[in-house]
Scaffold this active site. Sequence first.
Site, PDB file in Angstrom:
ATOM      1  N   ASN A 191      11.625 -71.818 -29.067  1.00  0.00           N
ATOM      2  CA  ASN A 191      10.470 -71.342 -29.836  1.00  0.00           C
ATOM      3  C   ASN A 191      10.828 -69.951 -30.327  1.00  0.00           C
ATOM      4  O   ASN A 191      10.797 -68.989 -29.559  1.00  0.00           O
ATOM      5  CB  ASN A 191       9.231 -71.304 -28.925  1.00  0.00           C
ATOM      6  CG  ASN A 191       8.041 -70.638 -29.610  1.00  0.00           C
ATOM      7  OD1 ASN A 191       8.023 -70.476 -30.827  1.00  0.00           O
ATOM      8  ND2 ASN A 191       7.050 -70.245 -28.820  1.00  0.00           N
ATOM      9  N   LYS A 248       9.243 -68.117 -32.259  1.00  0.00           N
ATOM     10  CA  LYS A 248       8.052 -67.286 -32.516  1.00  0.00           C
ATOM     11  C   LYS A 248       8.206 -66.594 -33.878  1.00  0.00           C
ATOM     12  O   LYS A 248       8.769 -67.188 -34.786  1.00  0.00           O
ATOM     13  CB  LYS A 248       7.839 -66.274 -31.385  1.00  0.00           C
ATOM     14  CG  LYS A 248       7.910 -66.905 -30.009  1.00  0.00           C
ATOM     15  CD  LYS A 248       7.395 -66.008 -28.935  1.00  0.00           C
ATOM     16  CE  LYS A 248       7.648 -66.642 -27.587  1.00  0.00           C
ATOM     17  NZ  LYS A 248       6.928 -65.997 -26.512  1.00  0.00           N
ATOM     18  N   HIS A 285       0.112 -73.109 -28.232  1.00  0.00           N
ATOM     19  CA  HIS A 285       0.855 -72.098 -27.474  1.00  0.00           C
ATOM     20  C   HIS A 285      -0.127 -71.018 -27.002  1.00  0.00           C
ATOM     21  O   HIS A 285      -1.088 -70.690 -27.703  1.00  0.00           O
ATOM     22  CB  HIS A 285       1.949 -71.487 -28.359  1.00  0.00           C
ATOM     23  CG  HIS A 285       2.906 -70.637 -27.591  1.00  0.00           C
ATOM     24  ND1 HIS A 285       2.616 -69.338 -27.227  1.00  0.00           N
ATOM     25  CD2 HIS A 285       4.125 -70.898 -27.087  1.00  0.00           C
ATOM     26  CE1 HIS A 285       3.628 -68.838 -26.543  1.00  0.00           C
ATOM     27  NE2 HIS A 285       4.568 -69.768 -26.431  1.00  0.00           N
ATOM     28  N   GLU A 293      -0.006 -67.942 -26.993  1.00  0.00           N
ATOM     29  CA  GLU A 293      -0.188 -66.816 -27.923  1.00  0.00           C
ATOM     30  C   GLU A 293      -1.188 -67.184 -29.018  1.00  0.00           C
ATOM     31  O   GLU A 293      -1.960 -66.349 -29.486  1.00  0.00           O
ATOM     32  CB  GLU A 293       1.173 -66.416 -28.524  1.00  0.00           C
ATOM     33  CG  GLU A 293       2.021 -65.681 -27.497  1.00  0.00           C
ATOM     34  CD  GLU A 293       3.516 -65.819 -27.699  1.00  0.00           C
ATOM     35  OE1 GLU A 293       3.958 -66.245 -28.785  1.00  0.00           O
ATOM     36  OE2 GLU A 293       4.261 -65.528 -26.743  1.00  0.00           O
ATOM     37  N   GLU A 350       3.322 -74.074 -19.427  1.00  0.00           N
ATOM     38  CA  GLU A 350       3.742 -72.681 -19.539  1.00  0.00           C
ATOM     39  C   GLU A 350       2.711 -71.781 -18.852  1.00  0.00           C
ATOM     40  O   GLU A 350       1.681 -71.453 -19.441  1.00  0.00           O
ATOM     41  CB  GLU A 350       3.837 -72.283 -21.012  1.00  0.00           C
ATOM     42  CG  GLU A 350       4.833 -73.108 -21.804  1.00  0.00           C
ATOM     43  CD  GLU A 350       5.380 -72.317 -22.990  1.00  0.00           C
ATOM     44  OE1 GLU A 350       6.606 -72.200 -23.063  1.00  0.00           O
ATOM     45  OE2 GLU A 350       4.604 -71.810 -23.793  1.00  0.00           O
ATOM     46  N   GLY A 367       7.489 -64.465 -21.534  1.00  0.00           N
ATOM     47  CA  GLY A 367       7.961 -63.195 -22.072  1.00  0.00           C
ATOM     48  C   GLY A 367       7.894 -62.042 -21.070  1.00  0.00           C
ATOM     49  O   GLY A 367       8.020 -60.884 -21.441  1.00  0.00           O
ATOM     50  N   SER A 380      10.017 -67.629 -19.418  1.00  0.00           N
ATOM     51  CA  SER A 380      11.194 -66.859 -19.005  1.00  0.00           C
ATOM     52  C   SER A 380      12.324 -67.737 -18.471  1.00  0.00           C
ATOM     53  O   SER A 380      13.062 -67.337 -17.559  1.00  0.00           O
ATOM     54  CB  SER A 380      10.813 -65.777 -17.985  1.00  0.00           C
ATOM     55  OG  SER A 380       9.886 -64.876 -18.562  1.00  0.00           O
TER      56      SER A 380
HETATM   57  C1  PEP Z   1       7.447 -69.405 -25.024  1.00  0.00           C
HETATM   58  O1  PEP Z   1       7.169 -68.645 -25.932  1.00  0.00           O
HETATM   59  O2  PEP Z   1       7.057 -70.579 -25.099  1.00  0.00           O
HETATM   60  C2  PEP Z   1       8.198 -68.899 -23.882  1.00  0.00           C
HETATM   61  C3  PEP Z   1       8.366 -69.667 -22.848  1.00  0.00           C
HETATM   62  O3  PEP Z   1       8.699 -67.640 -23.996  1.00  0.00           O
HETATM   63  P1  PEP Z   1       9.776 -66.933 -22.996  1.00  0.00           P
HETATM   64  O4  PEP Z   1      10.854 -67.938 -22.749  1.00  0.00           O
HETATM   65  O5  PEP Z   1      10.248 -65.739 -23.749  1.00  0.00           O
HETATM   66  O6  PEP Z   1       9.026 -66.589 -21.752  1.00  0.00           O
END
Ligand code: PEP
Length: 258
Positions: free
Chosen positions: A9, A11, A94, A96, A164, A170, A210
Amino acid sequence: MRKPIIAGNWKMNNTAKQGVQLVNELKPLVKDANCEVVVCVPAIDIPAVAEALKGSNIALGAQNVHFAEKGAYTGEISADMLKEYGVKYVIIGHSERRQYFGETDETVNKRTLAALAAGLTPIVCIGETLEERETGKTEEVLDRQITEGMKGIDDISKIVIAYEPVWAIGTGRTATAEQANETIGYIRKKCAEVFCPKCAEKVRIQYGGSMNAGNCKQLMAMSEIDGGLIGGASLKSADFSAIVHYDEQGLKLNKDLL
Ligand code: PEP
């Protein structure tokens, strides 16, 4: 048997030019992957990245889709617009988008049904916040996200679910492999209850938060985890390809199905 799926992703990162450069680096590095490989790119990068991905084993994904077929929805993008460029996957809900753009279980549901109707595979994101986990509300939150956000889906195995935990996105703070496995096991159990046990066994559930080259092997070794949704570590070809090659044996067998 569920084929693992590793999806990046990006983003709001990478211009179209930078995106093309990244996938051009990535193509040779992941060409022998045993799992499905997907990059979910910013909408404006789609035409250029689609062209660059032609003939490769990397599938193209978007990061959102509107629920209407067309019409007066300024700034939005329809499933047909995505499909014309060969987009196969679309991230929906997501955290976000839930946090900053007013996404709710209802809009997640509408987008998911629209994507499925158009033949796209939604990657539906669910997960609890830190406060929800610490106050013992994780299952309640997941139950709501499943029953409301996935309402009306005929065959749940046609979507990919990304678990998630919001506190791990992040932040560099990963759920332990056991924590992730346990929660994903719960999600599968809930899907069996709400939809059907067979579909629940088939649906692929990714972990996201992460995930990186260092922890992916341990996470992917867990029986319930069928892949990863990768944010930060998908922006560098070396990091992302290392995750794609988490296990050179490739296809992971689901012992319960044997
Ligand atoms: C994500 O944006 O779906 C995500 C898992 O980000 P990160 O791997 O940076 O934590």
